[in-house]
Design a protein around this motif. Structure first.
Motif, PDB file in Angstrom:
ATOM      1  N   ASP A   1       1.919  10.553   4.705  1.00  0.00           N
ATOM      2  CA  ASP A   1       3.076   9.292   4.358  1.00  0.00           C
ATOM      3  C   ASP A   1       3.814   9.329   2.930  1.00  0.00           C
ATOM      4  O   ASP A   1       5.010   9.475   3.115  1.00  0.00           O
ATOM      5  CB  ASP A   1       2.480   8.147   5.006  1.00  0.00           C
ATOM      6  CG  ASP A   1       2.006   8.209   6.530  1.00  0.00           C
ATOM      7  OD1 ASP A   1       2.754   8.956   7.082  1.00  0.00           O
ATOM      8  OD2 ASP A   1       1.203   7.406   6.552  1.00  0.00           O
TER       9      ASP A   1
ATOM     10  N   ILE B   1       3.647  -4.317  -1.874  1.00  0.00           N
ATOM     11  CA  ILE B   1       4.634  -4.687  -0.722  1.00  0.00           C
ATOM     12  C   ILE B   1       5.794  -5.317  -1.845  1.00  0.00           C
ATOM     13  O   ILE B   1       7.017  -5.085  -1.514  1.00  0.00           O
ATOM     14  CB  ILE B   1       4.314  -5.654   0.084  1.00  0.00           C
ATOM     15  CG1 ILE B   1       3.611  -5.091   1.237  1.00  0.00           C
ATOM     16  CG2 ILE B   1       5.459  -6.497   0.696  1.00  0.00           C
ATOM     17  CD1 ILE B   1       2.635  -6.013   2.109  1.00  0.00           C
TER      18      ILE B   1
ATOM     19  N   TYR C   1       7.832  -2.558  -3.195  1.00  0.00           N
ATOM     20  CA  TYR C   1       8.873  -1.988  -2.179  1.00  0.00           C
ATOM     21  C   TYR C   1      10.000  -2.940  -1.782  1.00  0.00           C
ATOM     22  O   TYR C   1      11.022  -2.388  -1.335  1.00  0.00           O
ATOM     23  CB  TYR C   1       8.087  -1.634  -0.840  1.00  0.00           C
ATOM     24  CG  TYR C   1       7.105  -0.451  -0.926  1.00  0.00           C
ATOM     25  CD1 TYR C   1       7.965   0.756  -1.026  1.00  0.00           C
ATOM     26  CD2 TYR C   1       5.848  -0.356  -1.126  1.00  0.00           C
ATOM     27  CE1 TYR C   1       7.041   2.160  -1.410  1.00  0.00           C
ATOM     28  CE2 TYR C   1       5.150   0.701  -1.471  1.00  0.00           C
ATOM     29  CZ  TYR C   1       5.945   1.937  -1.248  1.00  0.00           C
ATOM     30  OH  TYR C   1       4.922   3.116  -1.436  1.00  0.00           O
ATOM     31  N   LYS C   2       9.890  -4.128  -1.857  1.00  0.00           N
ATOM     32  CA  LYS C   2      10.849  -5.194  -1.626  1.00  0.00           C
ATOM     33  C   LYS C   2      12.013  -4.949  -2.678  1.00  0.00           C
ATOM     34  O   LYS C   2      13.149  -4.843  -2.556  1.00  0.00           O
ATOM     35  CB  LYS C   2      10.231  -6.576  -1.794  1.00  0.00           C
ATOM     36  CG  LYS C   2       9.737  -7.084  -0.668  1.00  0.00           C
ATOM     37  CD  LYS C   2       9.300  -8.489  -0.740  1.00  0.00           C
ATOM     38  CE  LYS C   2       8.582  -9.029   0.578  1.00  0.00           C
ATOM     39  NZ  LYS C   2       8.140 -10.258   0.349  1.00  0.00           N
TER      40      LYS C   2
ATOM     41  N   VAL D   1       1.909   1.644   1.926  1.00  0.00           N
ATOM     42  CA  VAL D   1       0.719   0.829   1.369  1.00  0.00           C
ATOM     43  C   VAL D   1      -0.474   1.260   1.244  1.00  0.00           C
ATOM     44  O   VAL D   1      -1.383   0.884   0.801  1.00  0.00           O
ATOM     45  CB  VAL D   1       1.090  -0.551   1.281  1.00  0.00           C
ATOM     46  CG1 VAL D   1       2.369  -1.042   0.836  1.00  0.00           C
ATOM     47  CG2 VAL D   1       0.789  -1.050   2.834  1.00  0.00           C
ATOM     48  N   LYS D   2      -0.599   1.943   2.532  1.00  0.00           N
ATOM     49  CA  LYS D   2      -2.170   2.202   3.140  1.00  0.00           C
ATOM     50  C   LYS D   2      -2.700   3.356   2.429  1.00  0.00           C
ATOM     51  O   LYS D   2      -3.897   3.911   2.357  1.00  0.00           O
ATOM     52  CB  LYS D   2      -2.254   2.806   4.506  1.00  0.00           C
ATOM     53  CG  LYS D   2      -1.817   1.560   5.418  1.00  0.00           C
ATOM     54  CD  LYS D   2      -2.557   0.257   5.332  1.00  0.00           C
ATOM     55  CE  LYS D   2      -2.234  -0.573   6.230  1.00  0.00           C
ATOM     56  NZ  LYS D   2      -3.198  -1.909   6.272  1.00  0.00           N
TER      57      LYS D   2
ATOM     58  N   ASP E   1       9.120   2.906   5.441  1.00  0.00           N
ATOM     59  CA  ASP E   1       7.758   2.189   6.308  1.00  0.00           C
ATOM     60  C   ASP E   1       6.896   1.986   5.419  1.00  0.00           C
ATOM     61  O   ASP E   1       6.033   2.351   5.121  1.00  0.00           O
ATOM     62  CB  ASP E   1       7.561   3.407   7.096  1.00  0.00           C
ATOM     63  CG  ASP E   1       6.676   2.961   8.473  1.00  0.00           C
ATOM     64  OD1 ASP E   1       6.309   1.800   8.243  1.00  0.00           O
ATOM     65  OD2 ASP E   1       6.583   3.443   9.399  1.00  0.00           O
ATOM     66  N   VAL E   2       7.139   0.765   4.885  1.00  0.00           N
ATOM     67  CA  VAL E   2       6.195   0.043   3.858  1.00  0.00           C
ATOM     68  C   VAL E   2       4.898  -0.072   4.495  1.00  0.00           C
ATOM     69  O   VAL E   2       3.961   0.165   3.493  1.00  0.00           O
ATOM     70  CB  VAL E   2       6.541  -1.228   3.613  1.00  0.00           C
ATOM     71  CG1 VAL E   2       5.719  -1.923   2.369  1.00  0.00           C
ATOM     72  CG2 VAL E   2       8.073  -1.229   2.877  1.00  0.00           C
ATOM     73  N   ASN E   3       4.696  -0.516   5.724  1.00  0.00           N
ATOM     74  CA  ASN E   3       3.246  -0.737   6.223  1.00  0.00           C
ATOM     75  C   ASN E   3       2.561   0.699   6.169  1.00  0.00           C
ATOM     76  O   ASN E   3       1.032   0.527   6.035  1.00  0.00           O
ATOM     77  CB  ASN E   3       3.278  -1.123   7.755  1.00  0.00           C
ATOM     78  CG  ASN E   3       3.781  -2.634   7.640  1.00  0.00           C
ATOM     79  OD1 ASN E   3       3.713  -3.302   7.076  1.00  0.00           O
ATOM     80  ND2 ASN E   3       4.561  -2.870   8.805  1.00  0.00           N
ATOM     81  N   LYS E   4       3.102   1.934   6.240  1.00  0.00           N
ATOM     82  CA  LYS E   4       2.387   3.145   6.109  1.00  0.00           C
ATOM     83  C   LYS E   4       2.224   3.479   4.664  1.00  0.00           C
ATOM     84  O   LYS E   4       0.855   3.740   4.299  1.00  0.00           O
ATOM     85  CB  LYS E   4       3.224   4.151   6.942  1.00  0.00           C
ATOM     86  CG  LYS E   4       3.078   4.000   8.516  1.00  0.00           C
ATOM     87  CD  LYS E   4       3.736   5.201   8.976  1.00  0.00           C
ATOM     88  CE  LYS E   4       3.720   5.451  10.543  1.00  0.00           C
ATOM     89  NZ  LYS E   4       4.446   6.529  11.112  1.00  0.00           N
TER      90      LYS E   4
ATOM     91  N   GLU F   1      -2.362  -4.485  -1.647  1.00  0.00           N
ATOM     92  CA  GLU F   1      -1.133  -4.188  -0.692  1.00  0.00           C
ATOM     93  C   GLU F   1      -0.249  -5.235  -1.172  1.00  0.00           C
ATOM     94  O   GLU F   1       1.234  -4.878  -0.968  1.00  0.00           O
ATOM     95  CB  GLU F   1      -1.731  -4.239   0.782  1.00  0.00           C
ATOM     96  CG  GLU F   1      -2.655  -2.954   1.080  1.00  0.00           C
ATOM     97  CD  GLU F   1      -2.797  -2.795   2.550  1.00  0.00           C
ATOM     98  OE1 GLU F   1      -2.006  -3.396   3.357  1.00  0.00           O
ATOM     99  OE2 GLU F   1      -3.588  -1.959   3.025  1.00  0.00           O
ATOM    100  N   TYR F   2      -0.606  -6.532  -1.141  1.00  0.00           N
ATOM    101  CA  TYR F   2       0.492  -7.579  -1.375  1.00  0.00           C
ATOM    102  C   TYR F   2       1.263  -7.017  -2.550  1.00  0.00           C
ATOM    103  O   TYR F   2       2.620  -7.223  -2.708  1.00  0.00           O
ATOM    104  CB  TYR F   2      -0.240  -8.815  -1.949  1.00  0.00           C
ATOM    105  CG  TYR F   2       0.629  -9.987  -2.236  1.00  0.00           C
ATOM    106  CD1 TYR F   2       1.624 -10.571  -1.142  1.00  0.00           C
ATOM    107  CD2 TYR F   2       0.759 -10.283  -3.457  1.00  0.00           C
ATOM    108  CE1 TYR F   2       2.563 -11.666  -1.620  1.00  0.00           C
ATOM    109  CE2 TYR F   2       1.996 -11.350  -3.863  1.00  0.00           C
ATOM    110  CZ  TYR F   2       2.859 -11.823  -2.868  1.00  0.00           C
ATOM    111  OH  TYR F   2       3.442 -12.867  -3.411  1.00  0.00           O
TER     112      TYR F   2
END
Length: 278
Positions: free
Chosen positions: A102, A71, A74-75, A96-97, A91-94, A67-68
């Motif tokens: 999503d 992220i 996505y940055k 990356v899951k 909505d990166v948190n969603k 996930e890192y």
């Protein structure tokens, strides 16, 4: 601009298969599931295809596993959106899951946005494999090497001549003939097609349920407003509740609502006439 499209826009009813075909054809990839794009690398390159040179491809990691790493991709994408002044929340948190729905929704939006920029016409001068090879990112280098090996293998198979190539084709043809004559093979293909159809229906059901909840929430907000103290007996509130609480499926309640408003206006006119008479 497509950056402001709403949730009820037709963009969100584009099927998963169409999205995957668009990605694979545009970027020369072989994705089989939308969640395989959860790393954000695909989205970065789609923006690079739409706006050549805007995305720093050397910062994009196509082989990210954590996930890192996702992220970080996505940055890069967020920075590109900032440069292009695209008002779209990621909505990166969603994402990356790697949840299918999503990621599908974001890819649906991205396809609509890219199509709005280039009219849905693919940039024939864009070489996705070469762009993935740009820069010193280890992930990009590995992906480039895989792509190059795959292209070399295809070239060898397609351009080869002589007995060995002919023998391979004959052998492949015989295997295909045996497979097609086998009832078990036919059943397997049918099961696979049905499974794919079931998955597409599940996605459609999820979208329909989301649409239903969206409109129900709007109606509930209107109902609460009409029940507020001091507004409940107002003609407009009464008229709206006539529509909301109409029990007959064939009747919208509009006639009853219009009658309430008409009677209210008549009473106002009578009161005005009485004031003028005084």
């Amino acid at each position: 601009m497509a950056s402001n499209i709403g949730m009820m826009d037709s963009a969100y009813f584009v099927g998963r298969n169409e999205i995957l075909q668009w990605i694979n054809k545009s970027l020369q990839l072989n994705l089989t599931k939308v969640e395989e794009a959860a790393s954000g690398a695909v989205q970065c390159q789609l923006m690079d295809m739409t706006f050549p040179g805007v995305v720093p491809m050397h910062k994009v990691n196509f082989d990210g596993k954590t996930e890192y790493e996702f992220i970080q991709n996505y940055k890069v994408l967020q920075d590109v959106f900032g440069k292009l002044k695209i008002e779209k929340h990621i909505d990166v948190n969603k994402l990356v899951k790697a949840r299918p729905l999503d990621n599908l929704e974001f890819l649906q939006w991205l396809k609509r946005y890219c199509d709005s920029v280039n009219g849905g016409i693919m940039n024939e001068n864009y070489d996705p494999v070469e762009r993935r090879c740009k820069g010193g990112n280890k992930g990009s280098v590995r992906t480039c090497q895989k792509s190059s090996k795959s292209l070399q293998a295809n070239n060898m198979l397609n351009s080869g001549s002589g007995d060995r190539v002919g023998a391979r084709k004959t052998s492949a043809g015989n295997k295909q003939a045996r497979a097609s004559s086998s009832p078990r093979a036919n059943y397997s293909e049918e099961v696979e097609a049905l499974s794919q159809e079931i998955n597409e229906l599940k996605v459609s059901v999820d979208l329909l349920e989301k649409e239903r909840d969206f409109y129900f929430g709007k109606l509930r907000d209107v109902e609460i407003l009409c029940q507020a103290s001091g507004l409940e007996s107002q003609p407009m509130a009464v008229a709206i509740k006539k529509i909301l609480y109409a029990a007959d499926e064939k009747e919208s309640g509009l006639d009853a609502a219009q009658q309430v408003l008409s009677e209210s206006l008549d009473s106002v006119h009578v009161a005005d006439d009485d004031l003028l008479a005084d």
